[in-house]
Design a protein around this motif. Structure first.
Motif, PDB file in Angstrom:
ATOM      1  N   LEU A   1       0.822  -1.209   0.000  1.00 39.63           N
ATOM      2  CA  LEU A   1       0.000   0.000   0.000  1.00 39.63           C
ATOM      3  C   LEU A   1       0.861   1.266   0.000  1.00 39.63           C
ATOM      4  O   LEU A   1       0.543   2.235  -0.693  1.00 39.63           O
ATOM      5  CB  LEU A   1      -0.959   0.003   1.192  1.00 39.63           C
ATOM      6  CG  LEU A   1      -2.150  -0.928   1.064  1.00 39.63           C
ATOM      7  CD1 LEU A   1      -2.902  -1.016   2.399  1.00 39.63           C
ATOM      8  CD2 LEU A   1      -3.081  -0.482  -0.054  1.00 39.63           C
ATOM      9  N   ASP A   2       1.947   1.260   0.765  1.00 42.17           N
ATOM     10  CA  ASP A   2       2.867   2.406   0.760  1.00 42.17           C
ATOM     11  C   ASP A   2       3.409   2.654  -0.643  1.00 42.17           C
ATOM     12  O   ASP A   2       3.457   3.790  -1.115  1.00 42.17           O
ATOM     13  CB  ASP A   2       4.032   2.187   1.732  1.00 42.17           C
ATOM     14  CG  ASP A   2       3.611   2.281   3.193  1.00 42.17           C
ATOM     15  OD1 ASP A   2       2.494   2.769   3.473  1.00 42.17           O
ATOM     16  OD2 ASP A   2       4.409   1.850   4.053  1.00 42.17           O
TER      17      ASP A   2
ATOM     18  N   ALA B   1       2.709   5.835  -3.011  1.00 46.74           N
ATOM     19  CA  ALA B   1       3.837   6.631  -3.490  1.00 46.74           C
ATOM     20  C   ALA B   1       3.788   6.809  -5.003  1.00 46.74           C
ATOM     21  O   ALA B   1       4.199   7.840  -5.534  1.00 46.74           O
ATOM     22  CB  ALA B   1       5.167   5.985  -3.072  1.00 46.74           C
ATOM     23  N   ARG B   2       3.261   5.795  -5.701  1.00 51.30           N
ATOM     24  CA  ARG B   2       3.145   5.868  -7.167  1.00 51.30           C
ATOM     25  C   ARG B   2       1.797   6.448  -7.591  1.00 51.30           C
ATOM     26  O   ARG B   2       1.460   6.443  -8.763  1.00 51.30           O
ATOM     27  CB  ARG B   2       3.345   4.485  -7.779  1.00 51.30           C
ATOM     28  CG  ARG B   2       4.777   3.981  -7.591  1.00 51.30           C
ATOM     29  CD  ARG B   2       5.044   2.672  -8.313  1.00 51.30           C
ATOM     30  NE  ARG B   2       4.273   1.582  -7.726  1.00 51.30           N
ATOM     31  CZ  ARG B   2       3.689   0.625  -8.436  1.00 51.30           C
ATOM     32  NH1 ARG B   2       3.776   0.597  -9.738  1.00 51.30           N
ATOM     33  NH2 ARG B   2       3.016  -0.331  -7.839  1.00 51.30           N
ATOM     34  N   ASP B   3       1.017   6.941  -6.615  1.00 53.28           N
ATOM     35  CA  ASP B   3      -0.282   7.566  -6.856  1.00 53.28           C
ATOM     36  C   ASP B   3      -1.245   6.633  -7.593  1.00 53.28           C
ATOM     37  O   ASP B   3      -2.020   7.064  -8.434  1.00 53.28           O
ATOM     38  CB  ASP B   3      -0.127   8.891  -7.610  1.00 53.28           C
ATOM     39  CG  ASP B   3      -1.365   9.767  -7.469  1.00 53.28           C
ATOM     40  OD1 ASP B   3      -2.033   9.682  -6.422  1.00 53.28           O
ATOM     41  OD2 ASP B   3      -1.669  10.515  -8.415  1.00 53.28           O
ATOM     42  N   ARG B   4      -1.207   5.364  -7.245  1.00 55.44           N
ATOM     43  CA  ARG B   4      -2.127   4.377  -7.826  1.00 55.44           C
ATOM     44  C   ARG B   4      -3.282   4.098  -6.885  1.00 55.44           C
ATOM     45  O   ARG B   4      -4.333   3.651  -7.300  1.00 55.44           O
ATOM     46  CB  ARG B   4      -1.394   3.070  -8.142  1.00 55.44           C
ATOM     47  CG  ARG B   4      -0.139   3.213  -8.971  1.00 55.44           C
ATOM     48  CD  ARG B   4      -0.218   2.893 -10.430  1.00 55.44           C
ATOM     49  NE  ARG B   4      -1.181   1.967 -10.914  1.00 55.44           N
ATOM     50  CZ  ARG B   4      -0.977   0.668 -11.132  1.00 55.44           C
ATOM     51  NH1 ARG B   4       0.180   0.124 -10.866  1.00 55.44           N
ATOM     52  NH2 ARG B   4      -1.936  -0.080 -11.623  1.00 55.44           N
TER      53      ARG B   4
ATOM     54  N   VAL C   1      -8.856   3.455  -2.026  1.00 57.55           N
ATOM     55  CA  VAL C   1      -9.508   3.471  -3.335  1.00 57.55           C
ATOM     56  C   VAL C   1      -8.454   3.620  -4.409  1.00 57.55           C
ATOM     57  O   VAL C   1      -7.368   4.149  -4.179  1.00 57.55           O
ATOM     58  CB  VAL C   1     -10.534   4.634  -3.447  1.00 57.55           C
ATOM     59  CG1 VAL C   1     -11.684   4.447  -2.476  1.00 57.55           C
ATOM     60  CG2 VAL C   1      -9.867   5.977  -3.252  1.00 57.55           C
ATOM     61  N   LEU C   2      -8.787   3.147  -5.596  1.00 57.31           N
ATOM     62  CA  LEU C   2      -7.922   3.351  -6.748  1.00 57.31           C
ATOM     63  C   LEU C   2      -8.008   4.811  -7.167  1.00 57.31           C
ATOM     64  O   LEU C   2      -9.071   5.414  -7.110  1.00 57.31           O
ATOM     65  CB  LEU C   2      -8.335   2.442  -7.907  1.00 57.31           C
ATOM     66  CG  LEU C   2      -8.188   0.940  -7.679  1.00 57.31           C
ATOM     67  CD1 LEU C   2      -8.800   0.169  -8.851  1.00 57.31           C
ATOM     68  CD2 LEU C   2      -6.726   0.577  -7.491  1.00 57.31           C
ATOM     69  N   THR C   3      -6.903   5.352  -7.617  1.00 60.91           N
ATOM     70  CA  THR C   3      -6.928   6.709  -8.124  1.00 60.91           C
ATOM     71  C   THR C   3      -7.235   6.674  -9.603  1.00 60.91           C
ATOM     72  O   THR C   3      -7.034   5.651 -10.272  1.00 60.91           O
ATOM     73  CB  THR C   3      -5.569   7.419  -7.904  1.00 60.91           C
ATOM     74  OG1 THR C   3      -4.554   6.657  -8.544  1.00 60.91           O
ATOM     75  CG2 THR C   3      -5.260   7.545  -6.426  1.00 60.91           C
ATOM     76  N   ASP C   4      -7.736   7.766 -10.131  1.00 63.41           N
ATOM     77  CA  ASP C   4      -7.982   7.847 -11.561  1.00 63.41           C
ATOM     78  C   ASP C   4      -6.634   7.954 -12.260  1.00 63.41           C
ATOM     79  O   ASP C   4      -5.809   8.785 -11.915  1.00 63.41           O
ATOM     80  CB  ASP C   4      -8.827   9.077 -11.915  1.00 63.41           C
ATOM     81  CG  ASP C   4     -10.222   8.955 -11.348  1.00 63.41           C
ATOM     82  OD1 ASP C   4     -10.709   7.818 -11.179  1.00 63.41           O
ATOM     83  OD2 ASP C   4     -10.829  10.009 -11.031  1.00 63.41           O
ATOM     84  N   GLU C   5      -6.412   7.088 -13.208  1.00 62.62           N
ATOM     85  CA  GLU C   5      -5.130   7.085 -13.919  1.00 62.62           C
ATOM     86  C   GLU C   5      -5.251   7.826 -15.207  1.00 62.62           C
ATOM     87  O   GLU C   5      -6.212   7.875 -15.863  1.00 62.62           O
ATOM     88  CB  GLU C   5      -4.676   5.651 -14.181  1.00 62.62           C
ATOM     89  CG  GLU C   5      -4.386   4.948 -12.870  1.00 62.62           C
ATOM     90  CD  GLU C   5      -3.863   3.552 -13.114  1.00 62.62           C
ATOM     91  OE1 GLU C   5      -2.874   3.423 -13.846  1.00 62.62           O
ATOM     92  OE2 GLU C   5      -4.438   2.611 -12.564  1.00 62.62           O
TER      93      GLU C   5
END
Length: 119
Positions: A96-97, A101-104, A115-119
Motif C-alpha cells: 500500500l505504501d 507513493a506511485r499515486d495508484r 480506493v484506486l486513483t484515476d489514472e
C-alpha cells in the motif's frame, strides 16, 4: 476486538468448529485468514481436506512460513497465526505504501478506505 454475529450463525460456526476439533475462536481466525487469501474449500477433497496450492508466485507459501517460524522452537496456535498474519500485514502495508507513493491508490475516509486513483 469483538465481533457480533446472529446466534444462528454462531451455532453453525460452532458446529463446524466441533467437527474440525477446533475452538470457535480458532475456527473463526482460520476461516477469516483463508477468506483473506482467497482460498475456498474443495468439497470433493473428502477426508484429505482442501486441495493445497503448490506455492505462491512470490515463493513464500504458507508451508514455508510455518516451517521458518517453527525452526526456532515450538509455537502455540496463536503464536503461529500471529507470525503468519504479521508477515501478510507487513507485506500489505509495504504494498500500500508503494502504491500510494506511485499515486495508484489513496486512502479516502469519505469512501471508507483505500480506493484506486484515476489514472
Amino acid at each position: 476486538m469483538k465481533t457480533y454475529v446472529p446466534a444462528e450463525q454462531k451455532d453453525v460456526w460452532r458446529d463446524h468448529a466441533d467437527e474440525l476439533d477446533m475452538s470457535l475462536s480458532e475456527f473463526v481466525r482460520t476461516m477469516v485468514q483463508a477468506g483473506r487469501k482467497g482460498f475456498t474449500p474443495d468439497e470433493s477433497a473428502g477426508d484429505e481436506g482442501p486441495a493445497s496450492e503448490p506455492s505462491d508466485p512470490g515463493g513464500r507459501d504458507l508451508e514455508t512460513r510455518v516451517h521458518a517460524v517453527l525452526e526456532s522452537g515450538p509455537r502455540s496456535w496463536d503464536e503461529l497465526v500471529e507470525a503468519v498474519v504479521g508477515d501478510v500485514e507487513d507485506e500489505l502495508e509495504a504494498t500500500l505504501d508503494d502504491l500510494q507513493a506511485r499515486d495508484r491508490v489513496r486512502y479516502s475516509g469519505r469512501d471508507g478506505g483505500y480506493v484506486l486513483t484515476d489514472e
